[in-house]
Design an enzyme around this catalytic site. Structure first.
Site, PDB file in Angstrom:
ATOM      1  N   GLY A   1       0.831  -1.195   0.000  1.00  0.00           N
ATOM      2  CA  GLY A   1       0.000   0.000   0.000  1.00  0.00           C
ATOM      3  C   GLY A   1       0.866   1.245   0.000  1.00  0.00           C
ATOM      4  O   GLY A   1       1.995   1.240  -0.487  1.00  0.00           O
ATOM      5  N   CYS A   2       0.351   2.327   0.549  1.00  0.00           N
ATOM      6  CA  CYS A   2       1.101   3.579   0.646  1.00  0.00           C
ATOM      7  C   CYS A   2       2.402   3.358   1.403  1.00  0.00           C
ATOM      8  O   CYS A   2       2.406   2.818   2.509  1.00  0.00           O
ATOM      9  CB  CYS A   2       0.244   4.629   1.351  1.00  0.00           C
ATOM     10  SG  CYS A   2       1.117   6.155   1.732  1.00  0.00           S
TER      11      CYS A   2
END
Length: 246
Positions: free
Chosen positions: A47-48
């Site tokens: 993810g981020c």
């Protein structure tokens, strides 16, 4: 120098960096940017990458973190033109303190978008192995996780680590860079934002990862002055338990 840190009633400030510079000179203290131990490397997409970098930064045995782009075939990706690459975190760690399997345990349990929901390539779940041993451990670990989560299907891709492109400087140690005066006091060049040990650790602790007691135990290794440590103590205590976010 041994320092007993106590919580401050008022918000500690670092506006006057001359105080830090004087302490560095008088106490012969400087920020620890490199640790001379044998390192291994792991690369994950989860993810981020801001949250992942904080998570691993405050993990015991992790020595360096760098966010970047990998897993694709396009040349010279950037945040605005990532092509088919994924946001990833490259981790240098001391294998005598933490194992690749233990790093994977954190990986499985801390995805921003989960493990079983298809997501765009930028935020894909990705393990990029660096050698045959990591490949075998990663596949075995994924199988265990799949059995645990059945009937859901894990979407994580496992592939060989090929090229890694460090992200732009403003992405590196993002939570630490939010503390501008502290970051300035650490003498962080753009390159050191990618490689610095003290920046790696503080980027995690200041985001609330690890907790105050663990920070106290590791603070001696970072080359911080009393003023820097008091500032960090305050913010670690304030942010502890807030959870990761991007």
């Amino acid at each position: 120098m041994s320092l007993t840190i106590t919580s401050s009633v008022t918000h500690p400030e670092l506006k006057d960096l001359s105080t830090v510079r004087n302490e560095q000179k008088e106490l012969n203290i400087s920020p620890v940017h490199d640790v001379n131990v044998t390192k291994a490397t792991a690369t994950f997409g989860m993810g981020c990458f801001w949250g992942a970098e904080s998570l691993y930064g405050a993990t015991r045995g992790v020595l360096r973190t760098t966010v970047g782009y990998a897993g694709g075939s396009s040349d010279l990706p950037t945040y605005r033109k990532m092509g088919d690459h994924t946001e990833v975190l490259e981790i240098d760690y001391d294998p005598t303190v933490i194992s690749f399997k233990e790093l994977l345990d954190l990986f499985w349990n801390n995805h921003e978008y989960g493990l079983t929901t298809p997501i765009k390539r930028q935020y894909a779940s990705l393990i990029l192995y660096h050698d045959e041993e990591q490949k075998q451990v990663a596949h075995a670990s994924k199988l265990e996780e799949q059995e645990r989560r059945a009937p859901e299907i894990i979407t994580t891709e496992i592939a060989s680590k090929e090229n890694f492109y460090p992200a732009e400087a403003y992405h590196q140690k993002y939570r630490l860079q939010g503390h501008k005066d502290l970051a300035s006091s650490l003498n962080l060049s753009p390159k050191l934002l990618q490689t610095s040990y003290v920046a790696t650790k503080l980027n995690g602790y200041l985001a609330g990862v690890g907790g105050i007691e663990q920070f106290k135990a590791e603070a001696e290794t970072m080359g911080l002055t009393p003023t820097q440590r008091q500032y960090c103590y305050y913010h670690v205590e304030q942010n502890e338990g807030q959870g990761l976010y991007c």
